[in-house]
Design an enzyme around this catalytic site. Sequence first.
Site, short mmCIF file in Angstrom:
data_model
loop_
_atom_site.label_atom_id
_atom_site.label_comp_id
_atom_site.label_asym_id
_atom_site.label_seq_id
_atom_site.Cartn_x
_atom_site.Cartn_y
_atom_site.Cartn_z
N LYS A 305 54.83 61.77 9.24
CA LYS A 305 53.36 62.35 8.63
C LYS A 305 53.89 62.21 6.98
O LYS A 305 54.97 62.25 6.55
CB LYS A 305 53.19 63.60 9.02
CG LYS A 305 52.53 63.81 10.16
CD LYS A 305 51.37 64.65 10.51
CE LYS A 305 50.55 64.53 11.83
NZ LYS A 305 49.75 65.72 12.18
N ARG A 340 55.04 66.07 19.59
CA ARG A 340 54.50 64.74 19.62
C ARG A 340 55.20 63.74 18.60
O ARG A 340 54.80 64.07 17.46
CB ARG A 340 52.96 64.99 19.41
CG ARG A 340 51.91 63.69 19.32
CD ARG A 340 50.52 63.95 19.07
NE ARG A 340 49.79 62.84 19.20
CZ ARG A 340 49.54 62.08 18.16
NH1 ARG A 340 50.12 62.01 16.75
NH2 ARG A 340 48.65 61.05 18.13
#
Length: 371
Positions: A305, A340
Amino acid sequence: MTASVYIHPIAFASGPQAEDGAAIRLAGSMVYASRFALVLREGGAVTDRRLFGARGLDEALSGLDDGLAAEAQRQWANLQKVHAPIKLGERTIRLDQPQIMGVLNVTPDSFSDGGEFLEKPDAGRAHAAAMIEAGAAIIDIGGESTRPGAAATWEGDEKDRVLPAVEYCAEMGAVISVDTRRAGVLEAALNAGAHIANDVSALRYDPRSLELVANMQCPVIVMHAPGTGDDLHEGAEYLDIVSDVFDFLKSARERGIAGGIAEDRIILDPGIGFGKTLADNLALINALPLFHALGSPLLLGVSRKRMIGALSKEEAAHERLGGSISLATKGMDAGVHLLRVHDVKETVQARNVWRGMRDSALTDFAQLPQF
């Protein structure tokens, strides 16, 4: 204004032996907490903060009104709740150690691997097989990019992207989750062999989704995001990011249960990166143990991210492995049940080493002399 109460685990032990039994096992994980903060908030401001140990809850509740005391007791019980394995027919996913969910994006514009697995189905099939072989417990298939600024996807296009991937993953015997906020896509995917709904809108975007999940009796991942329309990132206004996300997930969980979703089929995700600043994301990650007080298993999605680049050298998404592993380990230390990730092999290795250290810590005290 109504006051709210939150119990934050703030100190941790290698095992209960380290504190002569005065530590609790967090949510059935391999993590033990020994010190806590009972926080009272009203109107977005902290009005009281009481510190206590694992045997000091009754004293910490002294003077609270009955409603707040009852909520604190519920949170305390939830912090110690052992979550049953996720049963999916003949498949079982145990939640007593962190499990790895591998990402398979079949979109033309994903921030990480846009287009590769959509345009080359054989590459997608090979990638899914590699993730399963590397130890992924779940393959998460997404056909719509939810990065900031991404255009909404037409439901028909999303089905055309997702369903072939579901079918070839089902042929491999994979446990499959579908990252979608559209009931039509989810229903088609479940009928094609998927098992789990992963709804980044917390079942709010499509009014049919909650009833569908309840009727299909499938597990559902409910994620926090501020947006209610096409852009999940818009409309973010927080008085206190941690308490606001906690309250949102609490309400979403209660709404799901009231709508017929079994309590033990709900998984919660704080939504790192969705309508949140770097400071917001860091605050949530540091407060992850608190979210066990909601009473559901936790999923953390931090792989590759933007915050990793912001904290380092603005590396591109595919160059963020080190930061992804660091954040995944932080999640493990917080007792998160599902991670995840894009880099399954490396994260599984990190998890296995982490577990070895946790197992060792639980037996170290057996070697001490007994007096």
